[in-house]
Write a protein that holds these residues in place. Sequence first.
Motif, PDB file in Angstrom:
ATOM      1  N   GLN A  15       0.714  -1.186  -0.116  1.00 50.30           N
ATOM      2  CA  GLN A  15       0.083  -0.119   0.029  1.00 50.30           C
ATOM      3  C   GLN A  15       0.942   1.217   0.055  1.00 50.30           C
ATOM      4  O   GLN A  15       0.591   2.277  -0.446  1.00 50.30           O
ATOM      5  CB  GLN A  15      -1.013   0.004   1.260  1.00 50.30           C
ATOM      6  N   SER A  16       2.082   1.239   0.791  1.00 45.68           N
ATOM      7  CA  SER A  16       2.907   2.198   0.764  1.00 45.68           C
ATOM      8  C   SER A  16       3.416   2.554  -0.675  1.00 45.68           C
ATOM      9  O   SER A  16       3.521   3.703  -1.068  1.00 45.68           O
ATOM     10  CB  SER A  16       4.018   1.989   1.530  1.00 45.68           C
ATOM     11  N   ILE A  17       3.793   1.653  -1.267  1.00 46.86           N
ATOM     12  CA  ILE A  17       4.436   1.671  -2.710  1.00 46.86           C
ATOM     13  C   ILE A  17       3.232   2.151  -3.613  1.00 46.86           C
ATOM     14  O   ILE A  17       3.630   3.132  -4.348  1.00 46.86           O
ATOM     15  CB  ILE A  17       5.055   0.418  -3.224  1.00 46.86           C
ATOM     16  N   ARG A  18       2.043   1.792  -3.427  1.00 51.08           N
ATOM     17  CA  ARG A  18       1.051   2.486  -4.345  1.00 51.08           C
ATOM     18  C   ARG A  18       0.853   3.831  -4.190  1.00 51.08           C
ATOM     19  O   ARG A  18       0.650   4.312  -5.065  1.00 51.08           O
ATOM     20  CB  ARG A  18      -0.282   1.562  -4.106  1.00 51.08           C
ATOM     21  N   ALA A  19       0.785   4.276  -2.858  1.00 53.47           N
ATOM     22  CA  ALA A  19       0.709   5.512  -2.672  1.00 53.47           C
ATOM     23  C   ALA A  19       1.969   6.507  -3.300  1.00 53.47           C
ATOM     24  O   ALA A  19       1.489   7.484  -3.895  1.00 53.47           O
ATOM     25  CB  ALA A  19       0.553   5.764  -1.096  1.00 53.47           C
ATOM     26  N   LEU A  20       2.995   5.800  -3.342  1.00 56.30           N
ATOM     27  CA  LEU A  20       4.321   6.685  -3.844  1.00 56.30           C
ATOM     28  C   LEU A  20       4.002   6.714  -5.207  1.00 56.30           C
ATOM     29  O   LEU A  20       4.352   7.604  -6.024  1.00 56.30           O
ATOM     30  CB  LEU A  20       5.546   5.614  -3.440  1.00 56.30           C
ATOM     31  N   ILE A  21       3.696   5.493  -5.924  1.00 57.61           N
ATOM     32  CA  ILE A  21       3.371   5.894  -7.575  1.00 57.61           C
ATOM     33  C   ILE A  21       2.163   6.557  -7.641  1.00 57.61           C
ATOM     34  O   ILE A  21       2.508   7.408  -8.716  1.00 57.61           O
ATOM     35  CB  ILE A  21       3.136   4.171  -8.064  1.00 57.61           C
ATOM     36  N   GLN A  22       1.253   6.759  -7.167  1.00 58.56           N
ATOM     37  CA  GLN A  22      -0.063   7.498  -7.601  1.00 58.56           C
ATOM     38  C   GLN A  22      -0.040   8.817  -6.928  1.00 58.56           C
ATOM     39  O   GLN A  22      -0.736   9.684  -7.690  1.00 58.56           O
ATOM     40  CB  GLN A  22      -1.104   6.632  -6.798  1.00 58.56           C
ATOM     41  N   GLY A  31       9.926  11.968   0.724  1.00 55.16           N
ATOM     42  CA  GLY A  31      11.300  12.045  -0.014  1.00 55.16           C
ATOM     43  C   GLY A  31      11.604  10.582  -0.796  1.00 55.16           C
ATOM     44  O   GLY A  31      12.739  10.504  -1.101  1.00 55.16           O
ATOM     45  N   TRP A  32      10.676  10.038  -1.189  1.00 56.47           N
ATOM     46  CA  TRP A  32      10.819   8.623  -2.099  1.00 56.47           C
ATOM     47  C   TRP A  32      10.455   8.706  -3.209  1.00 56.47           C
ATOM     48  O   TRP A  32       9.244   9.496  -3.586  1.00 56.47           O
ATOM     49  CB  TRP A  32      10.553   7.486  -1.127  1.00 56.47           C
ATOM     50  N   PHE A  33      10.783   7.808  -4.238  1.00 56.91           N
ATOM     51  CA  PHE A  33       9.933   7.676  -5.488  1.00 56.91           C
ATOM     52  C   PHE A  33      10.325   6.028  -5.963  1.00 56.91           C
ATOM     53  O   PHE A  33      10.856   5.332  -5.297  1.00 56.91           O
ATOM     54  CB  PHE A  33      10.370   8.623  -6.651  1.00 56.91           C
ATOM     55  N   VAL A  34       9.439   5.745  -6.912  1.00 53.68           N
ATOM     56  CA  VAL A  34       9.379   4.433  -7.335  1.00 53.68           C
ATOM     57  C   VAL A  34      10.073   4.349  -8.936  1.00 53.68           C
ATOM     58  O   VAL A  34       9.600   4.769  -9.586  1.00 53.68           O
ATOM     59  CB  VAL A  34       8.075   3.732  -7.228  1.00 53.68           C
ATOM     60  N   ALA A  35      11.062   3.405  -8.908  1.00 50.18           N
ATOM     61  CA  ALA A  35      11.598   3.283 -10.426  1.00 50.18           C
ATOM     62  C   ALA A  35      11.062   2.007 -10.672  1.00 50.18           C
ATOM     63  O   ALA A  35      11.741   0.945 -10.033  1.00 50.18           O
ATOM     64  CB  ALA A  35      13.182   3.384 -10.293  1.00 50.18           C
ATOM     65  N   GLU A  36      10.545   1.935 -11.872  1.00 54.14           N
ATOM     66  CA  GLU A  36       9.986   0.560 -12.324  1.00 54.14           C
ATOM     67  C   GLU A  36      11.123  -0.006 -13.538  1.00 54.14           C
ATOM     68  O   GLU A  36      11.347   0.765 -14.361  1.00 54.14           O
ATOM     69  CB  GLU A  36       8.782   0.567 -12.850  1.00 54.14           C
ATOM     70  N   GLY A  37      11.421  -1.132 -13.583  1.00 55.74           N
ATOM     71  CA  GLY A  37      11.993  -1.888 -14.847  1.00 55.74           C
ATOM     72  C   GLY A  37      13.710  -1.790 -14.546  1.00 55.74           C
ATOM     73  O   GLY A  37      14.062  -1.308 -13.869  1.00 55.74           O
ATOM     74  N   VAL A  38      14.072  -3.107 -15.226  1.00 53.02           N
ATOM     75  CA  VAL A  38      15.635  -3.238 -14.964  1.00 53.02           C
ATOM     76  C   VAL A  38      16.140  -2.190 -15.464  1.00 53.02           C
ATOM     77  O   VAL A  38      17.330  -1.954 -14.440  1.00 53.02           O
ATOM     78  CB  VAL A  38      15.936  -4.482 -15.673  1.00 53.02           C
ATOM     79  N   ARG A  39      16.273  -1.300 -16.304  1.00 56.64           N
ATOM     80  CA  ARG A  39      17.270  -0.377 -16.549  1.00 56.64           C
ATOM     81  C   ARG A  39      17.249   0.867 -15.740  1.00 56.64           C
ATOM     82  O   ARG A  39      18.425   1.194 -15.108  1.00 56.64           O
ATOM     83  CB  ARG A  39      16.887   0.123 -18.065  1.00 56.64           C
ATOM     84  N   PHE A 153       9.435  13.204 -10.521  1.00 63.77           N
ATOM     85  CA  PHE A 153       9.692  11.975 -10.146  1.00 63.77           C
ATOM     86  C   PHE A 153       8.384  10.812 -10.017  1.00 63.77           C
ATOM     87  O   PHE A 153       8.082  10.060  -9.530  1.00 63.77           O
ATOM     88  CB  PHE A 153      10.115  12.107  -8.680  1.00 63.77           C
ATOM     89  N   SER A 154       7.272  11.552 -11.060  1.00 66.52           N
ATOM     90  CA  SER A 154       6.141  10.529 -11.187  1.00 66.52           C
ATOM     91  C   SER A 154       6.813   9.534 -12.181  1.00 66.52           C
ATOM     92  O   SER A 154       7.643   9.686 -13.068  1.00 66.52           O
ATOM     93  CB  SER A 154       5.020  11.267 -12.056  1.00 66.52           C
ATOM     94  N   PRO A 155       6.176   8.371 -12.181  1.00 68.15           N
ATOM     95  CA  PRO A 155       6.410   7.138 -12.925  1.00 68.15           C
ATOM     96  C   PRO A 155       6.641   7.546 -14.453  1.00 68.15           C
ATOM     97  O   PRO A 155       7.601   7.135 -15.099  1.00 68.15           O
ATOM     98  CB  PRO A 155       5.359   6.163 -12.778  1.00 68.15           C
ATOM     99  N   LYS A 156       5.887   8.340 -14.978  1.00 66.33           N
ATOM    100  CA  LYS A 156       5.928   8.497 -16.475  1.00 66.33           C
ATOM    101  C   LYS A 156       6.992   9.448 -16.934  1.00 66.33           C
ATOM    102  O   LYS A 156       7.771   9.189 -17.630  1.00 66.33           O
ATOM    103  CB  LYS A 156       4.506   9.161 -16.978  1.00 66.33           C
TER     104      LYS A 156
END
Length: 265
Positions: A15-22, A31-39, A153-156
């Motif tokens: 739930q914490s990660i979902r909140a950071l993404i959204q 002060g955190w963000f989510v990076a998705e994908g191997v690269r 630092f949004s996912p897109k």
Amino acid sequence: MPVEKITSLHNPRIQSIRALIQRREERRERGWFVAEGVRLVEEGVQAGWQAVMALYSADLSARGQALLPALHAQGAEVFEVPASLLKQISDTETPQGILTVFARRVYSLPEPLDFVVIADNLRDPGNLGTLLRSAAAAGAQTVWLTPGTVDAFSPKVLRAGMGAHFRLPVQEVSLEWMRDFRHQHPGMHLYLAEAENGTPCWDTDLTQPLALVIGGEAEGASLEMRALVDGNITIPMPGKSESLNAAVAAGILLFEVVRQRRQAP
């Protein structure tokens, strides 16, 4: 090393990660963000950014699997999750089997400061991400984001930036801060990129300390920012187009700075 597994969408960490993404507010507060994908995760690890938490699925590629020991070594919490769960929380259509929560870095102003990019009222995530990628490639020292600009630092934006965030200081600044900066750094020239009514970029001295302002796609720069700039610069367009995409225009101007400085005596 044994890895703990998470299987429920209702797990507090999920739930914490979902909140950071959204939510931008959540990213700013933590002060955190989510990076998705191997690269992207690879870029963050190689650049030495602090990983807080990581999720991966069993179908993660060998290249992705090679990142897990480094994440463990940083002290990040690493959890295995079902691929179906990762897809539920991911911001992408086809997750690559890993996402990582990174802590943002706090930067001080580079010294001497002579090549800055300012995104003002830029609202399209793809444009901002591409701008950051071009700024990093051109050797800009920092990118400043004024109010009204999409969250860098949004996912897109992160995906469009292709790792530029990990190589380039990106900071949010207020217009009051910008006014103070102008007062304290009178030798820094601010140029606003405009489609017309400006000096052609080829005829502007871009070897001097400067900040390049890129305004929003629809309305351009804010009135407050326009009051701070020294002048407008344009890209001569012999064709019939009225304007260029904001990120494309920024790329041309950034590398005109590079060209002039490489040819300067």
